[in-house]
Design a protein around this motif. Sequence first.
Motif, PDB file in Angstrom:
ATOM      1  N   ASP A  15       0.822  -1.206   0.000  1.00 40.58           N
ATOM      2  CA  ASP A  15       0.000   0.000   0.000  1.00 40.58           C
ATOM      3  C   ASP A  15       0.861   1.263   0.000  1.00 40.58           C
ATOM      4  OD1 ASP A  15      -2.506   1.209  -0.133  1.00 40.58           O
ATOM      5  OD2 ASP A  15      -2.624   1.497   2.038  1.00 40.58           O
ATOM      6  N   CYS A  16       1.762   1.340  -0.960  1.00 39.98           N
ATOM      7  CA  CYS A  16       2.644   2.507  -1.028  1.00 39.98           C
ATOM      8  C   CYS A  16       3.095   2.748  -2.465  1.00 39.98           C
ATOM      9  CB  CYS A  16       3.861   2.326  -0.118  1.00 39.98           C
ATOM     10  SG  CYS A  16       5.022   1.076  -0.678  1.00 39.98           S
ATOM     11  N   LEU A  17       3.605   3.943  -2.690  1.00 32.90           N
ATOM     12  CA  LEU A  17       4.169   4.312  -3.978  1.00 32.90           C
ATOM     13  C   LEU A  17       5.648   3.943  -3.984  1.00 32.90           C
ATOM     14  CD1 LEU A  17       3.578   5.831  -6.682  1.00 32.90           C
ATOM     15  CD2 LEU A  17       4.430   7.895  -5.553  1.00 32.90           C
ATOM     16  N   VAL A  18       6.094   3.292  -5.045  1.00 30.09           N
ATOM     17  CA  VAL A  18       7.500   2.895  -5.160  1.00 30.09           C
ATOM     18  C   VAL A  18       8.133   3.705  -6.290  1.00 30.09           C
ATOM     19  CG1 VAL A  18       9.117   0.996  -5.518  1.00 30.09           C
ATOM     20  CG2 VAL A  18       6.916   0.578  -4.384  1.00 30.09           C
ATOM     21  N   ILE A  19       9.233   4.384  -5.993  1.00 29.46           N
ATOM     22  CA  ILE A  19       9.914   5.188  -7.001  1.00 29.46           C
ATOM     23  C   ILE A  19      11.399   4.853  -7.022  1.00 29.46           C
ATOM     24  CG2 ILE A  19       8.253   7.083  -6.781  1.00 29.46           C
ATOM     25  CD1 ILE A  19      10.441   8.663  -5.309  1.00 29.46           C
ATOM     26  N   LEU A  20      11.972   4.959  -8.188  1.00 29.62           N
ATOM     27  CA  LEU A  20      13.406   4.785  -8.347  1.00 29.62           C
ATOM     28  C   LEU A  20      14.094   6.068  -7.917  1.00 29.62           C
ATOM     29  CD1 LEU A  20      15.801   3.110  -9.422  1.00 29.62           C
ATOM     30  CD2 LEU A  20      15.345   4.103 -11.680  1.00 29.62           C
ATOM     31  N   ASP A  21      15.028   5.966  -6.968  1.00 28.06           N
ATOM     32  CA  ASP A  21      15.751   7.136  -6.470  1.00 28.06           C
ATOM     33  C   ASP A  21      16.809   7.535  -7.497  1.00 28.06           C
ATOM     34  OD1 ASP A  21      17.158   9.101  -5.160  1.00 28.06           O
ATOM     35  OD2 ASP A  21      17.268   8.021  -3.253  1.00 28.06           O
ATOM     36  N   GLN A  22      16.500   8.563  -8.279  1.00 29.80           N
ATOM     37  CA  GLN A  22      17.372   8.937  -9.390  1.00 29.80           C
ATOM     38  C   GLN A  22      18.642   9.643  -8.935  1.00 29.80           C
ATOM     39  OE1 GLN A  22      15.279  10.472 -12.845  1.00 29.80           O
ATOM     40  NE2 GLN A  22      13.398   9.436 -12.217  1.00 29.80           N
ATOM     41  N   ARG A  23      18.695  10.034  -7.675  1.00 31.60           N
ATOM     42  CA  ARG A  23      19.920  10.635  -7.140  1.00 31.60           C
ATOM     43  C   ARG A  23      21.040   9.613  -7.031  1.00 31.60           C
ATOM     44  NH1 ARG A  23      16.992  12.697  -1.804  1.00 31.60           N
ATOM     45  NH2 ARG A  23      16.499  10.473  -1.924  1.00 31.60           N
ATOM     46  N   ASP A  42       9.500  15.356   0.084  1.00 33.14           N
ATOM     47  CA  ASP A  42      10.953  15.287   0.145  1.00 33.14           C
ATOM     48  C   ASP A  42      11.525  14.690  -1.143  1.00 33.14           C
ATOM     49  OD1 ASP A  42      13.352  15.568   2.008  1.00 33.14           O
ATOM     50  OD2 ASP A  42      13.547  13.474   1.413  1.00 33.14           O
ATOM     51  N   ALA A  43      10.888  13.650  -1.662  1.00 34.55           N
ATOM     52  CA  ALA A  43      11.369  13.008  -2.887  1.00 34.55           C
ATOM     53  C   ALA A  43      11.304  13.950  -4.082  1.00 34.55           C
ATOM     54  CB  ALA A  43      10.563  11.737  -3.165  1.00 34.55           C
ATOM     55  N   ILE A  44      10.262  14.776  -4.154  1.00 32.55           N
ATOM     56  CA  ILE A  44      10.126  15.722  -5.255  1.00 32.55           C
ATOM     57  C   ILE A  44      11.113  16.873  -5.107  1.00 32.55           C
ATOM     58  CG2 ILE A  44       8.596  17.403  -6.357  1.00 32.55           C
ATOM     59  CD1 ILE A  44       6.259  15.540  -5.732  1.00 32.55           C
ATOM     60  N   ILE A  45      11.154  17.488  -3.926  1.00 30.28           N
ATOM     61  CA  ILE A  45      12.010  18.650  -3.710  1.00 30.28           C
ATOM     62  C   ILE A  45      13.481  18.303  -3.894  1.00 30.28           C
ATOM     63  CG2 ILE A  45      12.813  20.299  -1.961  1.00 30.28           C
ATOM     64  CD1 ILE A  45       9.929  20.229  -0.826  1.00 30.28           C
ATOM     65  N   LYS A  46      13.878  17.140  -3.394  1.00 35.54           N
ATOM     66  CA  LYS A  46      15.286  16.741  -3.464  1.00 35.54           C
ATOM     67  C   LYS A  46      15.603  15.946  -4.727  1.00 35.54           C
ATOM     68  CE  LYS A  46      15.942  16.883   1.537  1.00 35.54           C
ATOM     69  NZ  LYS A  46      16.295  16.106   2.748  1.00 35.54           N
ATOM     70  N   MET A  47      14.644  15.866  -5.625  1.00 36.72           N
ATOM     71  CA  MET A  47      14.814  15.312  -6.961  1.00 36.72           C
ATOM     72  C   MET A  47      15.184  13.837  -6.974  1.00 36.72           C
ATOM     73  SD  MET A  47      16.395  18.600  -8.987  1.00 36.72           S
ATOM     74  CE  MET A  47      16.409  17.770 -10.565  1.00 36.72           C
ATOM     75  N   ALA A  48      14.657  13.086  -6.003  1.00 37.94           N
ATOM     76  CA  ALA A  48      14.712  11.633  -6.122  1.00 37.94           C
ATOM     77  C   ALA A  48      13.850  11.202  -7.291  1.00 37.94           C
ATOM     78  CB  ALA A  48      14.227  10.973  -4.830  1.00 37.94           C
ATOM     79  N   ILE A  49      12.791  11.961  -7.529  1.00 41.75           N
ATOM     80  CA  ILE A  49      11.952  11.776  -8.703  1.00 41.75           C
ATOM     81  C   ILE A  49      11.876  13.111  -9.423  1.00 41.75           C
ATOM     82  CG2 ILE A  49       9.789  12.282  -7.456  1.00 41.75           C
ATOM     83  CD1 ILE A  49       8.480  10.117  -9.236  1.00 41.75           C
ATOM     84  N   PRO A  53       6.518  15.038 -16.833  1.00 40.52           N
ATOM     85  CA  PRO A  53       5.396  14.091 -16.826  1.00 40.52           C
ATOM     86  C   PRO A  53       5.380  13.198 -15.589  1.00 40.52           C
ATOM     87  CG  PRO A  53       6.399  14.184 -18.996  1.00 40.52           C
ATOM     88  CD  PRO A  53       7.322  14.908 -18.067  1.00 40.52           C
ATOM     89  N   LEU A  54       6.570  12.769 -15.142  1.00 44.87           N
ATOM     90  CA  LEU A  54       6.624  11.880 -13.983  1.00 44.87           C
ATOM     91  C   LEU A  54       6.253  12.626 -12.704  1.00 44.87           C
ATOM     92  CD1 LEU A  54       7.264   8.865 -14.007  1.00 44.87           C
ATOM     93  CD2 LEU A  54       9.451   9.406 -12.945  1.00 44.87           C
ATOM     94  N   LEU A  55       6.547  13.921 -12.657  1.00 40.67           N
ATOM     95  CA  LEU A  55       6.112  14.715 -11.503  1.00 40.67           C
ATOM     96  C   LEU A  55       4.587  14.794 -11.451  1.00 40.67           C
ATOM     97  CD1 LEU A  55       8.700  17.643 -11.407  1.00 40.67           C
ATOM     98  CD2 LEU A  55       8.514  15.707  -9.839  1.00 40.67           C
ATOM     99  N   GLY A  56       3.947  14.820 -12.612  1.00 35.69           N
ATOM    100  CA  GLY A  56       2.486  14.783 -12.629  1.00 35.69           C
ATOM    101  C   GLY A  56       1.951  13.482 -12.066  1.00 35.69           C
ATOM    102  N   VAL A  57       2.587  12.381 -12.426  1.00 33.05           N
ATOM    103  CA  VAL A  57       2.182  11.071 -11.897  1.00 33.05           C
ATOM    104  C   VAL A  57       2.388  11.034 -10.388  1.00 33.05           C
ATOM    105  CG1 VAL A  57       2.664   8.600 -11.933  1.00 33.05           C
ATOM    106  CG2 VAL A  57       2.687   9.908 -14.074  1.00 33.05           C
TER     107      VAL A  57
END
Length: 350
Positions: A15-23, A42-49, A53-57
């Motif tokens: 029950d969570c969102l999984v993202i690849l940490d691009q940092r 935190d993930a958006i501000i620090k650019m893990a994602i 388009p992916l920010l919209g998702v």
Amino acid sequence: MNEPIKPIYWDSEDDCLVILDQRKLPENVVWLRIKTLDELEDAIIKMAIRGAPLLGVAAAFGVYIGIKDFEGSKEGFNALFENTLKRIASTRPTAVNLFAALGRAQEVVNIVADADLGELKAAIFEMANAILKEEEEKSYSIARNGARLIEFGSKILTHCNTGALAVGGIGTALGVVYQAFKDGKVDMVYVDETRPLLQGARLTAWELSSWGIPHRVIVDSAAASLMMKGDVNYVLVGADRIARNGDVANKIGTLSLAVAAHTFEVPFIVAAPLSSFDLSAADGTRIKIEERDEEEVLTCGGRRIAPKSSKAYNPAFDVTPARFVTAIVTEKGLIEMPDKSKISEHVAKR
């Protein structure tokens, strides 16, 4: 060729969102499990994602994360929902896709306003999954449409990262490269390193390597000399926001590429989904440009590279006037020499 990686998905079991940490790329492949709104911000501000388009998702799923555990009155839900939208909207100001996703969430809640909490939550979750699927499907259409422009034996220069890591699916500008290479048209890709966070050297080169596409990483300031020597046939970039008149906000350094391409008569092509168009912005002067921490410029790899007394100016984006854009490629087709009337006609297509 390897299939593109999926950088974001919902894990229904956890029950969570999984993202690849691009940092962490390219050295390590690290997945973050996002369970709270704080973690998403935190993930958006620090650019893990990252990637418009992916920010919209991420924003769409972020709305769901912000409200999914609420139990209480409808008034309490509405207050929490509005606060969730405000928090996500405050993360990064330039990519219009993020705000478009928040707008869709508001529309969903308005439509099902009389539903119970369970139905409201389900509708928001369904919307988030729909946006993810839409962006993936659009990217393949953009790739096919853009690849038709590329001639055999081409050398392409690209900036920042516009592949699956930025979009899901196959990407925008890098998706065009992927498809054109599959079609046998691409001999070489020049990858701007993209200072200060090196999205080109770290991310684009990583994707091209995984796809087996020949490429060379270059310092950003080498691009113009390559164009002057005739070693670049196309410049392909993405977009974080496109104004009504065709002005394009994209990663800092894009304007320099556009001016050089114009000078040396190299086609300058923008690849972006319609979700990156902002028809409320009359032109590029209406687009808010994010300014990031100066330490991103003053340090590299965790090490200070400028004197301690030095300051830095660090805009994350710049705006390329429409007059420098040869064409914009979208999921609907092509806008050549974009202007207000052409964009309005294109967006209205069904």
